[in-house]
Design a protein around this motif. Sequence first.
Motif, PDB file in Angstrom:
ATOM      1  N   TYR A   3       0.907  -1.061   0.048  1.00  0.00           N
ATOM      2  CA  TYR A   3      -0.139   0.090  -0.027  1.00  0.00           C
ATOM      3  C   TYR A   3       0.782   1.156  -0.081  1.00  0.00           C
ATOM      4  O   TYR A   3       1.935   1.160   0.639  1.00  0.00           O
ATOM      5  CB  TYR A   3      -1.051   0.162   1.273  1.00  0.00           C
ATOM      6  CG  TYR A   3      -1.930  -0.973   1.441  1.00  0.00           C
ATOM      7  CD1 TYR A   3      -3.289  -0.834   0.804  1.00  0.00           C
ATOM      8  CD2 TYR A   3      -1.627  -2.307   1.753  1.00  0.00           C
ATOM      9  CE1 TYR A   3      -4.150  -1.808   0.813  1.00  0.00           C
ATOM     10  CE2 TYR A   3      -2.709  -3.316   2.111  1.00  0.00           C
ATOM     11  CZ  TYR A   3      -3.911  -3.101   1.481  1.00  0.00           C
ATOM     12  OH  TYR A   3      -4.783  -3.884   1.281  1.00  0.00           O
ATOM     13  N   THR A   4       0.485   2.335  -0.602  1.00  0.00           N
ATOM     14  CA  THR A   4       0.930   3.662  -0.524  1.00  0.00           C
ATOM     15  C   THR A   4       0.046   4.125   0.349  1.00  0.00           C
ATOM     16  O   THR A   4      -1.152   4.185   0.282  1.00  0.00           O
ATOM     17  CB  THR A   4       1.260   4.310  -1.919  1.00  0.00           C
ATOM     18  OG1 THR A   4      -0.230   4.495  -2.261  1.00  0.00           O
ATOM     19  CG2 THR A   4       1.959   3.593  -2.905  1.00  0.00           C
ATOM     20  N   ILE A   5       0.854   5.142   1.307  1.00  0.00           N
ATOM     21  CA  ILE A   5       0.159   6.119   2.154  1.00  0.00           C
ATOM     22  C   ILE A   5       0.730   7.416   1.822  1.00  0.00           C
ATOM     23  O   ILE A   5       1.692   7.566   2.165  1.00  0.00           O
ATOM     24  CB  ILE A   5       0.253   5.660   3.640  1.00  0.00           C
ATOM     25  CG1 ILE A   5      -0.008   4.172   3.894  1.00  0.00           C
ATOM     26  CG2 ILE A   5      -0.576   6.416   4.620  1.00  0.00           C
ATOM     27  CD1 ILE A   5       0.076   3.461   5.072  1.00  0.00           C
ATOM     28  N   HIS A   6      -0.236   8.243   1.311  1.00  0.00           N
ATOM     29  CA  HIS A   6       0.046   9.523   1.215  1.00  0.00           C
ATOM     30  C   HIS A   6      -0.506  10.554   2.138  1.00  0.00           C
ATOM     31  O   HIS A   6      -1.775  10.566   2.381  1.00  0.00           O
ATOM     32  CB  HIS A   6      -0.411   9.999  -0.310  1.00  0.00           C
ATOM     33  CG  HIS A   6       0.072  11.516  -0.654  1.00  0.00           C
ATOM     34  ND1 HIS A   6      -0.611  11.859  -2.076  1.00  0.00           N
ATOM     35  CD2 HIS A   6       0.763  12.397  -0.351  1.00  0.00           C
ATOM     36  CE1 HIS A   6      -0.193  12.916  -2.040  1.00  0.00           C
ATOM     37  NE2 HIS A   6       0.803  13.308  -1.195  1.00  0.00           N
ATOM     38  N   PHE A   7       0.417  10.995   2.938  1.00  0.00           N
ATOM     39  CA  PHE A   7      -0.127  12.245   3.932  1.00  0.00           C
ATOM     40  C   PHE A   7      -0.033  13.819   3.278  1.00  0.00           C
ATOM     41  O   PHE A   7       0.880  14.080   2.687  1.00  0.00           O
ATOM     42  CB  PHE A   7       0.995  11.840   5.104  1.00  0.00           C
ATOM     43  CG  PHE A   7       1.055  10.725   5.871  1.00  0.00           C
ATOM     44  CD1 PHE A   7       0.119  10.324   6.635  1.00  0.00           C
ATOM     45  CD2 PHE A   7       1.971  10.078   5.316  1.00  0.00           C
ATOM     46  CE1 PHE A   7       0.037   8.941   7.348  1.00  0.00           C
ATOM     47  CE2 PHE A   7       1.997   8.463   5.985  1.00  0.00           C
ATOM     48  CZ  PHE A   7       1.138   8.061   7.088  1.00  0.00           C
ATOM     49  N   HIS A   8      -0.926  14.383   3.723  1.00  0.00           N
ATOM     50  CA  HIS A   8      -0.919  15.592   3.325  1.00  0.00           C
ATOM     51  C   HIS A   8      -1.034  16.478   4.781  1.00  0.00           C
ATOM     52  O   HIS A   8      -1.974  16.246   5.692  1.00  0.00           O
ATOM     53  CB  HIS A   8      -2.388  16.003   2.842  1.00  0.00           C
ATOM     54  CG  HIS A   8      -2.480  15.351   1.464  1.00  0.00           C
ATOM     55  ND1 HIS A   8      -2.105  16.041   0.432  1.00  0.00           N
ATOM     56  CD2 HIS A   8      -2.995  14.346   1.248  1.00  0.00           C
ATOM     57  CE1 HIS A   8      -2.312  15.123  -0.701  1.00  0.00           C
ATOM     58  NE2 HIS A   8      -2.802  14.190  -0.155  1.00  0.00           N
ATOM     59  N   ASP A   9      -0.232  17.478   4.979  1.00  0.00           N
ATOM     60  CA  ASP A   9      -0.044  18.155   6.137  1.00  0.00           C
ATOM     61  C   ASP A   9      -1.012  19.035   6.547  1.00  0.00           C
ATOM     62  O   ASP A   9      -1.862  19.588   5.560  1.00  0.00           O
ATOM     63  CB  ASP A   9       1.158  18.942   6.271  1.00  0.00           C
ATOM     64  CG  ASP A   9       2.201  18.171   6.756  1.00  0.00           C
ATOM     65  OD1 ASP A   9       2.232  17.019   6.885  1.00  0.00           O
ATOM     66  OD2 ASP A   9       3.433  18.635   6.613  1.00  0.00           O
ATOM     67  N   LEU A  67      -1.268   1.531  11.391  1.00  0.00           N
ATOM     68  CA  LEU A  67      -0.019   2.104  11.562  1.00  0.00           C
ATOM     69  C   LEU A  67      -0.105   3.816  11.293  1.00  0.00           C
ATOM     70  O   LEU A  67       0.569   4.199  12.115  1.00  0.00           O
ATOM     71  CB  LEU A  67       0.884   1.737  10.373  1.00  0.00           C
ATOM     72  CG  LEU A  67       1.521   0.327  10.189  1.00  0.00           C
ATOM     73  CD1 LEU A  67       1.911  -0.047   8.856  1.00  0.00           C
ATOM     74  CD2 LEU A  67       2.442   0.256  11.450  1.00  0.00           C
ATOM     75  N   VAL A  68      -1.143   4.306  10.674  1.00  0.00           N
ATOM     76  CA  VAL A  68      -1.095   5.505  10.410  1.00  0.00           C
ATOM     77  C   VAL A  68      -1.746   6.219  12.086  1.00  0.00           C
ATOM     78  O   VAL A  68      -1.079   7.195  12.424  1.00  0.00           O
ATOM     79  CB  VAL A  68      -2.240   6.048   9.456  1.00  0.00           C
ATOM     80  CG1 VAL A  68      -2.788   7.487   9.458  1.00  0.00           C
ATOM     81  CG2 VAL A  68      -2.012   5.589   7.936  1.00  0.00           C
ATOM     82  N   TRP A  74       0.411  11.671  13.662  1.00  0.00           N
ATOM     83  CA  TRP A  74      -0.783  11.642  13.557  1.00  0.00           C
ATOM     84  C   TRP A  74      -1.548  12.138  14.890  1.00  0.00           C
ATOM     85  O   TRP A  74      -2.443  12.842  14.813  1.00  0.00           O
ATOM     86  CB  TRP A  74      -1.384  10.112  13.132  1.00  0.00           C
ATOM     87  CG  TRP A  74      -3.027  10.065  13.283  1.00  0.00           C
ATOM     88  CD1 TRP A  74      -3.771   9.658  14.138  1.00  0.00           C
ATOM     89  CD2 TRP A  74      -3.711  10.217  12.131  1.00  0.00           C
ATOM     90  NE1 TRP A  74      -4.938   9.715  13.915  1.00  0.00           N
ATOM     91  CE2 TRP A  74      -4.925  10.281  12.569  1.00  0.00           C
ATOM     92  CE3 TRP A  74      -3.452  10.754  10.760  1.00  0.00           C
ATOM     93  CZ2 TRP A  74      -6.036  10.307  11.584  1.00  0.00           C
ATOM     94  CZ3 TRP A  74      -4.425  11.060   9.997  1.00  0.00           C
ATOM     95  CH2 TRP A  74      -5.910  10.891  10.259  1.00  0.00           C
ATOM     96  N   THR A  75      -1.005  11.747  15.949  1.00  0.00           N
ATOM     97  CA  THR A  75      -1.658  12.184  17.110  1.00  0.00           C
ATOM     98  C   THR A  75      -1.505  13.744  17.623  1.00  0.00           C
ATOM     99  O   THR A  75      -2.111  14.325  18.416  1.00  0.00           O
ATOM    100  CB  THR A  75      -1.231  11.344  18.381  1.00  0.00           C
ATOM    101  OG1 THR A  75       0.152  11.294  18.425  1.00  0.00           O
ATOM    102  CG2 THR A  75      -1.623   9.678  18.247  1.00  0.00           C
ATOM    103  N   THR A  76      -0.559  14.300  16.885  1.00  0.00           N
ATOM    104  CA  THR A  76      -0.280  16.109  17.108  1.00  0.00           C
ATOM    105  C   THR A  76      -1.193  16.555  16.293  1.00  0.00           C
ATOM    106  O   THR A  76      -1.308  17.977  16.720  1.00  0.00           O
ATOM    107  CB  THR A  76       1.310  16.135  16.731  1.00  0.00           C
ATOM    108  OG1 THR A  76       1.470  16.216  15.331  1.00  0.00           O
ATOM    109  CG2 THR A  76       2.360  15.384  17.459  1.00  0.00           C
TER     110      THR A  76
END
Length: 98
Positions: A3-9, A67-68, A74-76
Motif C-alpha cells: 500500500y502507498t500512504i500519502h499524507f497531507h499536512d 499504522l497511520v 498523527w496524534t499531534t
Amino acid sequence: MLYTIHFHDNPDADPDLRPRFMAQHLAFLTDNKKAIRAAGPLKEDDGQVKGGLWLVDVATVEQAWDLVKTDPFWTTGLRDKVEIKQWLQVFAEGQTLV
C-alpha cells in the motif's frame, strides 16, 4: 499486500510540530520496519515539506490505517488528509516483475 500512504499536512498545524516530534516519528518507523518498507517527506516546489509518503507491506488496508493512527505525527494533528491505495509493483531494479 503493498500500500502507498500519502499524507497531507494540516495547513493550520503549528510549524514546530514536525521538528518537535521527529525523533519519536523516526523511532516509530524503526519499530515498524517490518511493515513500513520506505518513508519520507514530500516537498513542494518551494522546498517546503507539506506531507509524506510511505510504502507499507501489510495484509489489509485496516492494518495500514492502524499504522497511520499510531504514528506520533498523527496524534499531534500534523496530518490533515491521508490517502491509502493498494499498489501493485510491476517494475523494480530494471526488471519487470509480472
